[in-house]
Scaffold this motif. Sequence first.
Motif, PDB file in Angstrom:
ATOM      1  N   GLY A  17       0.786  -1.233   0.000  1.00 26.38           N
ATOM      2  CA  GLY A  17       0.000   0.000   0.000  1.00 26.38           C
ATOM      3  C   GLY A  17       0.812   1.274   0.000  1.00 26.38           C
ATOM      4  O   GLY A  17       0.246   2.357  -0.057  1.00 26.38           O
ATOM      5  N   THR A  18       2.147   1.163   0.058  1.00 26.42           N
ATOM      6  CA  THR A  18       2.959   2.377   0.047  1.00 26.42           C
ATOM      7  C   THR A  18       3.383   2.722  -1.378  1.00 26.42           C
ATOM      8  O   THR A  18       3.244   1.912  -2.292  1.00 26.42           O
ATOM      9  N   THR A  73       0.669   2.206  -5.326  1.00 23.51           N
ATOM     10  CA  THR A  73       0.419   1.403  -4.134  1.00 23.51           C
ATOM     11  C   THR A  73       0.897  -0.007  -4.436  1.00 23.51           C
ATOM     12  O   THR A  73       0.293  -0.710  -5.240  1.00 23.51           O
TER      13      THR A  73
END
Length: 103
Positions: A17-18, A73
Motif C-alpha cells: 500500500g505504500t 500502491t
Amino acid sequence: VAPTTPICEVPSSAMTGTVVELRCKETEGSPPSEYQWYKNGVALLEKTGTGSARAANITYTMNKKSGTLLFNTVTKNDTGEYFCEAFNGIGLSQKCSVKRMQV
C-alpha cells in the motif's frame, strides 16, 4: 557513445500500500539512454492510455526517459526480481544486476 552499465536503486522490501519508486540511471551514453524495466525477466509494459483490459491491472508508471518505475500502491503481487536495461541505439544495451523486492 554506448551506454555504461546503469545503476539500479531497488528497495529490498516495501510495505503493502505504500508508494515505491525504483530508479535506473547511467550517465555516459550519448545520446541519452532510454530505460526498460524487467520483472522476473519479463519486460514491463509502458502504461499508455486507458480502455485496454490488459492495462487495467498495471499498478505502476514506467518512465523510459528518466528510468523511474513508480508504484502508486505496491501489492504482494509486485514482489519479484527487478532489473533495468539502458539503451540509446549505439553499441550494446547494458543491464544492471537483478535485485529482489519483497512486498
